[in-house]
Design a protein around this motif. Structure first.
Motif, PDB file in Angstrom:
ATOM      1  N   VAL A 134       0.871  -1.177   0.000  1.00  0.00           N
ATOM      2  CA  VAL A 134       0.000   0.000   0.000  1.00  0.00           C
ATOM      3  C   VAL A 134       0.907   1.225   0.000  1.00  0.00           C
ATOM      4  N   GLY A 135       0.622   2.222  -0.857  1.00  0.00           N
ATOM      5  CA  GLY A 135       1.412   3.447  -0.802  1.00  0.00           C
ATOM      6  C   GLY A 135       1.522   4.172  -2.121  1.00  0.00           C
ATOM      7  N   GLN A 136       2.359   5.188  -2.115  1.00  0.00           N
ATOM      8  CA  GLN A 136       2.575   6.055  -3.284  1.00  0.00           C
ATOM      9  C   GLN A 136       2.915   5.243  -4.517  1.00  0.00           C
ATOM     10  N   GLY A 195       2.630   1.797  -4.621  1.00  0.00           N
ATOM     11  CA  GLY A 195       1.941   0.513  -4.592  1.00  0.00           C
ATOM     12  C   GLY A 195       0.469   0.743  -4.836  1.00  0.00           C
ATOM     13  N   ILE A 224       3.663  -0.269  11.588  1.00  0.00           N
ATOM     14  CA  ILE A 224       3.996   0.589  10.440  1.00  0.00           C
ATOM     15  C   ILE A 224       4.275   1.987  10.980  1.00  0.00           C
ATOM     16  N   GLY A 280       4.569   4.970   9.346  1.00  0.00           N
ATOM     17  CA  GLY A 280       3.782   6.048   8.777  1.00  0.00           C
ATOM     18  C   GLY A 280       4.596   7.006   7.923  1.00  0.00           C
ATOM     19  N   GLN A 301       5.348   8.026   2.065  1.00  0.00           N
ATOM     20  CA  GLN A 301       5.033   7.157   0.925  1.00  0.00           C
ATOM     21  C   GLN A 301       3.949   6.146   1.295  1.00  0.00           C
ATOM     22  N   ALA A 316       5.695   7.544  16.725  1.00  0.00           N
ATOM     23  CA  ALA A 316       5.584   7.138  15.309  1.00  0.00           C
ATOM     24  C   ALA A 316       4.631   8.079  14.563  1.00  0.00           C
ATOM     25  N   PHE A 350      13.579   5.575  -8.475  1.00  0.00           N
ATOM     26  CA  PHE A 350      13.374   4.546  -9.506  1.00  0.00           C
ATOM     27  C   PHE A 350      14.431   4.647 -10.602  1.00  0.00           C
ATOM     28  N   ILE A 404       9.016  10.524  -8.451  1.00  0.00           N
ATOM     29  CA  ILE A 404       8.262  10.692  -7.206  1.00  0.00           C
ATOM     30  C   ILE A 404       7.764  12.118  -6.997  1.00  0.00           C
ATOM     31  N   LEU A 426      10.307  -1.384  -7.531  1.00  0.00           N
ATOM     32  CA  LEU A 426      11.172  -1.336  -6.346  1.00  0.00           C
ATOM     33  C   LEU A 426      11.989  -2.593  -6.117  1.00  0.00           C
TER      34      LEU A 426
HETATM   35  C1  LIG Z   1      10.725   5.633  -4.116  1.00  0.00           C
HETATM   36  C2  LIG Z   1      10.114   5.137  -2.855  1.00  0.00           C
HETATM   37  C3  LIG Z   1       8.837   4.611  -2.909  1.00  0.00           C
HETATM   38  C4  LIG Z   1       8.230   4.099  -1.756  1.00  0.00           C
HETATM   39  N1  LIG Z   1       6.962   3.609  -1.848  1.00  0.00           N
HETATM   40  C5  LIG Z   1       6.369   3.120  -0.740  1.00  0.00           C
HETATM   41  C6  LIG Z   1       5.035   2.607  -0.778  1.00  0.00           C
HETATM   42  O1  LIG Z   1       4.378   2.609  -1.824  1.00  0.00           O
HETATM   43  N2  LIG Z   1       4.511   2.110   0.374  1.00  0.00           N
HETATM   44  C7  LIG Z   1       5.201   2.094   1.554  1.00  0.00           C
HETATM   45  O2  LIG Z   1       4.667   1.599   2.560  1.00  0.00           O
HETATM   46  N3  LIG Z   1       6.446   2.595   1.624  1.00  0.00           N
HETATM   47  C8  LIG Z   1       7.050   3.083   0.506  1.00  0.00           C
HETATM   48  N4  LIG Z   1       8.326   3.541   0.600  1.00  0.00           N
HETATM   49  C9  LIG Z   1       9.097   3.282   1.839  1.00  0.00           C
HETATM   50  C10 LIG Z   1       8.843   4.242   2.976  1.00  0.00           C
HETATM   51  O3  LIG Z   1       9.669   5.380   2.829  1.00  0.00           O
HETATM   52  C11 LIG Z   1       9.180   3.551   4.321  1.00  0.00           C
HETATM   53  O4  LIG Z   1      10.507   3.108   4.291  1.00  0.00           O
HETATM   54  C12 LIG Z   1       8.290   2.355   4.639  1.00  0.00           C
HETATM   55  O5  LIG Z   1       6.924   2.684   4.491  1.00  0.00           O
HETATM   56  C13 LIG Z   1       8.552   1.885   6.063  1.00  0.00           C
HETATM   57  O6  LIG Z   1       7.825   0.718   6.355  1.00  0.00           O
HETATM   58  P1  LIG Z   1       7.421   0.376   7.857  1.00  0.00           P
HETATM   59  O7  LIG Z   1       6.605   1.461   8.404  1.00  0.00           O
HETATM   60  O8  LIG Z   1       6.850  -1.005   7.819  1.00  0.00           O
HETATM   61  O9  LIG Z   1       8.848   0.247   8.546  1.00  0.00           O
HETATM   62  P2  LIG Z   1       9.545   1.158   9.645  1.00  0.00           P
HETATM   63  O10 LIG Z   1       9.579   2.575   9.217  1.00  0.00           O
HETATM   64  O11 LIG Z   1      10.803   0.465   9.983  1.00  0.00           O
HETATM   65  O12 LIG Z   1       8.543   1.083  10.855  1.00  0.00           O
HETATM   66  C14 LIG Z   1       8.313  -0.054  11.632  1.00  0.00           C
HETATM   67  C15 LIG Z   1       7.429   0.380  12.780  1.00  0.00           C
HETATM   68  O13 LIG Z   1       7.064  -0.774  13.538  1.00  0.00           O
HETATM   69  C16 LIG Z   1       7.070  -0.431  14.902  1.00  0.00           C
HETATM   70  N5  LIG Z   1       7.284  -1.662  15.656  1.00  0.00           N
HETATM   71  C17 LIG Z   1       8.378  -2.450  15.656  1.00  0.00           C
HETATM   72  N6  LIG Z   1       8.192  -3.518  16.458  1.00  0.00           N
HETATM   73  C18 LIG Z   1       6.963  -3.385  16.996  1.00  0.00           C
HETATM   74  C19 LIG Z   1       6.218  -4.162  17.922  1.00  0.00           C
HETATM   75  N7  LIG Z   1       6.683  -5.300  18.430  1.00  0.00           N
HETATM   76  N8  LIG Z   1       4.986  -3.727  18.265  1.00  0.00           N
HETATM   77  C20 LIG Z   1       4.485  -2.573  17.753  1.00  0.00           C
HETATM   78  N9  LIG Z   1       5.148  -1.810  16.856  1.00  0.00           N
HETATM   79  C21 LIG Z   1       6.369  -2.212  16.493  1.00  0.00           C
HETATM   80  C22 LIG Z   1       8.176   0.569  15.046  1.00  0.00           C
HETATM   81  O14 LIG Z   1       7.969   1.395  16.191  1.00  0.00           O
HETATM   82  C23 LIG Z   1       8.100   1.350  13.741  1.00  0.00           C
HETATM   83  O15 LIG Z   1       7.285   2.511  13.884  1.00  0.00           O
HETATM   84  C24 LIG Z   1       8.941   4.107  -0.536  1.00  0.00           C
HETATM   85  C25 LIG Z   1      10.211   4.651  -0.476  1.00  0.00           C
HETATM   86  C26 LIG Z   1      10.797   5.176  -1.612  1.00  0.00           C
HETATM   87  C27 LIG Z   1      12.159   5.769  -1.531  1.00  0.00           C
END
Ligand SMILES: Cc1cc2nc3c(=O)[nH]c(=O)nc-3n(C[C@H](O)[C@H](O)[C@H](O)COP(=O)(O)OP(=O)(O)OC[C@H]3O[C@@H](n4cnc5c(N)ncnc54)[C@H](O)[C@@H]3O)c2cc1C
Ligand SMILES: Cc1cc2nc3c(=O)[nH]c(=O)nc-3n(C[C@H](O)[C@H](O)[C@H](O)COP(=O)(O)OP(=O)(O)OC[C@H]3O[C@@H](n4cnc5c(N)ncnc54)[C@H](O)[C@@H]3O)c2cc1C
Lengths: 313, 249
Positions: free
Chosen positions: A241-243, A245, A258, A260, A263, A283, B38, B120, B178
C-alpha cells in the motif's frame, strides 16, 4: 464528444475499479462507452452494460487481448479512437501500462490518477505523494485519463446498454505473455475491501502474518503491507500500500507495526477511520490515526482477535 | 549491447514539500534534490548488466536545468560510462520528455532503454510507455526481474494480482519497480573517477522536437489535512470505540 472507458477485468468478472471509474467517466461529458477487450469475456460486457451511465459497450473478444498486453491493447484502442474526446481507464497496473502508450500514439497528453472531475477538461490529481493536489486543464481535442477508483462511488446497476462487437486490430507482435503467479486468497481484494489490516516491518517475519490474517478474517478484511514488509519478503509485492503501490480508502484501516512514512500515508490516508498499533508513541502514523494504541503488537494483535470475538465477530 | 538510462533530478524522497501560498506550484527553493529513486534502480540494473558482461556501454541522459549535471554525475559514479545533459529550464511534460528521449535514442541507437516507472514528484508513470510508443518498441513496465535471452528479453512485472512474465522483442523499453535491485552507494574512488567521465551538454533546441508544455496547471493546493485522533489505553477500549463511536464494526 464521447468518452471511451477501457474496462478492467479478468475475462470472467468486471473489476470493482471499473464500476467506480464509470462514475468518473460519466462526468466527462458526452456518452460513456465501455470497451471490454479480452478473451472469452462476453459475461464481462454484459455486466458493464448494466451499469448506470453507460450508453454502449464495445466488446473486442480475441485471444490477443487475453492478458491486456500494452502493445496489442494500444493498437486496438488507437484503431477506434476517432470520435472520442477522452479515453479513460482505472489507474490499475494494466491501465498504467497501456494508457500512456495510447496517448503517445495519438500525440495527446495524459492526466494520471485523477481524484476529481471538475469539468470535461479539468481534473484534480495528487502529486508529490499526495502532499499537493494539482488542478490540470487540457486545452486540446483529445486526452487520456487514468482514474483513481477509490476516489469515486460505485455506479448503480440499473442500466441496459447494448453490446456491440468490434474487430481486433493488427497485433504489433512485439510481446508475448509467458506466465503469471497470482496471489491466491479468499479474502476481499485490497483496493475494494471495506476493511484493510496492514502489517509493516514491526511484524518481523512472514511467519507472523497469520496473526493479522486471523483478525482480517473476523473483520472480512483484506491484508496489506508497507514497502518495508514487502522488500523484506514477508508478503508478496501485490500487498504493498502506498505512493508506489496500491491506493486504498476503506471504511477502516488498521496499521500494525507501520511507522507512517509519507510514501505509505499516500496510499491510505483517505481511509474513513484509521487505527494504528505501534510500540513507539512518537511514530508519525499516530498523526493521522483516529485511534492510536501504543502497545507491543505481539500482545495487542492476539488480544484484538479475542476482543473482536467477544464483540460477536 | 548499449543501454540508455534517462535519469531525473527530483526533490529528495525524505523532504516534506510545501505548496506555495499563491497556489502556483510547490516551493522548491533550498530543498534537497536527489536522483529519482526509480532512476537509481535503473542505473543499478544497467551497471549489473555491464558487470555480467552483457552490456558494453551505459549512457545516462537527463533533461532539465544545469543542476541536473549533479544527477548525471551520481549515475557516472555508480558506474555509467558517459552522460548527456539536454538543457532546458522549461518544465516539460512526459510526452515532451519522451519526444526528446526519442531523438536521443535515434542518435545513440541503444538496444535497451531502462527508465524509472515513475518520478516521485510528478507521479505520472508515463514517460517510458510514451517513449516505447513513439519508437514502436516493446515495453516491459514495473520490472522486478530481467533476463536477456538472445534477441529477446524476459521481464517479470509487478502487477495488481502478483507477478507476470512477458517475453519482449529487442530493442525494448524497461521501467523499473522497487524490487528489481537495491542500488549501490557510489564509493569515494568512483565519485572521483566520475569527475573525469564525459558529459555532453546539448540545448533542447538542437534536437528540433516540439516539446513545449501543453497542459494548463490551474492551481496546486494543499490536500485536506487529517487531524490526529485519540490514544486508547487498551484493546478493549479500541474495540468499544470502533463499534460504538466510529460505527465501523
Ligand atoms: C521511491 C520510494 C517509494 C516508496 N513507496 C512506498 C510505498 O508505496 N509504500 C510504503 O509503505 N512505503 C514506501 N516507501 C518506503 C517508505 O519510505 C518507508 O521506508 C516504509 O513505508 C517503512 O515501512 P514500515 O513502516 O513497515 O517500517 P519502519 O519505518 O521500519 O517502521 C516499523 C514500525 O514498527 C514499529 N514496531 C516495531 N516492532 C513493533 C512491535 N513489536 N509492536 C508494535 N510496533 C512495532 C516501530 O515502532 C516502527 O514505527 C517508498 C520509499 C521510496 C524511496
Ligand atoms: C506547469 C508545470 C509545472 C511543473 N512543476 C514542476 C515542479 O514543480 N517540479 C518538478 O520537478 N517538475 C515539475 N513539472 C514537470 C513535471 O511534473 C514532470 O517532471 C514531467 O512532466 C515528467 O513527468 P514525471 O517525472 O512524473 O514522469 P514519469 O513518467 O513519472 O517518469 C518516469 C521516468 O521517466 C524518466 N524521466 C522523466 N523525466 C525525465 C527527465 N527530465 N530527464 C530524463 N529522464 C526523465 C525517468 O527515467 C523517470 O524515472 C511541471 C510541469 C508543468 C507542466
Amino acid at each position: 464528444m464521447n468518452t471511451l472507458l477501457i474496462a478492467e477485468h479478468n475475462n470472467e468478472t468486471l473489476a470493482d475499479a471499473t464500476v467506480k471509474a464509470v462514475t468518473a467517466a460519466a462526468q466527462m461529458g458526452g456518452e460513456c462507452h465501455v470497451l471490454v477487450a479480452g478473451s472469452g469475456c462476453a459475461a464481462v460486457a454484459d455486466a458493464a452494460a448494466k451499469l448506470d451511465g453507460v450508453a454502449k459497450v464495445l466488446l473486442a473478444d480475441d485471444a490477443q487481448y487475453e492478458k491486456q498486453l500494452a502493445e496489442p491493447m494500444a493498437a486496438l484502442v488507437v484503431s477506434m479512437a476517432d470520435g472520442y474526446a477522452t479515453i479513460a481507464s482505472p489507474a490499475s497496473t494494466n491501465g498504467k501500462n497501456f494508457m500512456p502508450r495510447i496517448a503517445a500514439l495519438l500525440d495527446c497528453s495524459q492526466i494520471s490518477d485523477i481524484t476529481a472531475v471538475i469539468d470535461a477538461n479539468t481534473f484534480e490529481r495528487p502529486i508529490y505523494a499526495g502532499n499537493a493536489i494539482q488542478t490540470v486543464k487540457v486545452n486540446e481535442a483529445k486526452k487520456t485519463v487514468t482514474i483513481r477508483a477509490t476516489a469515486f462511488q460505485a455506479a448503480g446497476d440499473g442500466g441496459s446498454a447494448g453490446v456491440e462487437a468490434v474487430g481486433a486490430a493488427d497485433n504489433p507482435g512485439l510481446s508475448e505473455f509467458v506466465n503469471e503467479e497470482l496471489t491466491k486468497s479468499d479474502r476481499p481484494e485490497l483496493t475494494s475491501a471495506k476493511v484493510v489490516v496492514s502489517g509493516g516491518r514491526g511484524m518481523q517475519s512472514g511467519e507472523n502474518f497469520p496473526m493479522l490474517e486471523k483478525v482480517a478474517d473476523k473483520l472480512g478484511a483484506a491484508v496489506g503491507a508497507s514497502r518495508a514488509a514487502v522488500d523484506a519478503g514477508f508478503v508478496p509485492n501485490d500487498y504493498q500500500v502506498g505512493q508506489t503501490g496500491k491506493v486504498v480508502a476503506p471504511e477502516l484501516y488498521i496499521a500494525v507495526g507501520i511507522s507512517g512514512a509519507i510514501q505509505h500515508l499516500a496510499g491510505m490516508k483517505d481511509s474513513k477511520v484509521i487505527v494504528a498499533i505501534n510500540k513507539d508513541e512518537e511514530a508519525p502514523i499516530f498523526q493521522v490515526a483516529d485511534y492510536g494504541l501504543v502497545a507491543d503488537l505481539f500482545t495487542a494483535v492476539p488480544e484484538l482477535e479475542e476482543e473482536l470475538g467477544k464483540a460477536g465477530l | 549491447m548499449k543501454i540508455l538510462v534517462p535519469v531525473k533530478r527530483v526533490v529528495d524522497y525524505n523532504v516534506k514539500i510545501r505548496v506555495k501560498p499563491d497556489q502556483t506550484g510547490v516551493d522548491l527553493a533550498n530543498v534537497k534534490m536527489s536522483m529519482n529513486p526509480f532512476c537509481e534502480i535503473a542505473v543499478e540494473e544497467a551497471v549489473r548488466l555491464q558487470e555480467a558482461g552483457t552490456a558494453t556501454e551505459i549512457i545516462v541522459v537527463s533533461v532539465g536545468p544545469a543542476q541536473a549535471q549533479e544527477t548525471i554525475r551520481t549515475a557516472l559514479a555508480m558506474g555509467a560510462d558517459r552522460g548527456i545533459l539536454v538543457k532546458t529550464d522549461d518544465e516539460l511534460e512526459p510526452l515532451g520528455i519522451a519526444k526528446v528521449l526519442k531523438a536521443v535514442v535515434e542518435a545513440e541507437s541503444p538496444d535497451l532503454v531502462i527508465l524509472g516507472k515513475q518520478a516521485i514528484d510528478g507521479d505520472n508513470n508515463q514517460t517510458g510507455q510514451m517513449l516505447s510508443a513513439l519508437l514502436g518498441w516493446s515495453q516491459g513496465t514495473f520490472a522486478s526481474e530481467l533476463g536477456i535471452d538472445g534477441d529477446k528479453i524476459n521481464v517479470t512485472r509487478e502487477i495488481d494480482g502478483g507477478l507476470q512474465s512477458v517475453k519482449l522483442a529487442m530493442p525494448a523499453i524497461i521501467t523499473t519497480d522497487l524490487r528489481l535491485n537495491e542500488p549501490r552507494y557510489a564509493s569515494l574512488p568512483n565519485i572521483m573517477k566520475a569527475k573525469k567521465k564525459p558529459i555532453d551538454e546539448k540545448e533542447l533546441a538542437e534536437y528540433g522536437v516540439d516539446a513545449a508544455p501543453r497542459l494548463e496547471i490551474v492551481k496546486v493546493a494543499e490536500p485536506a489535512e487529517r487531524e490526529a485522533g485519540v490514544k486508547v489505553e487498551t484493546v478493549g477500549e479500541l474495540v468499544d470505540k470502533l463499534k460504538n463511536e466510529a460505527g465501523v464494526l
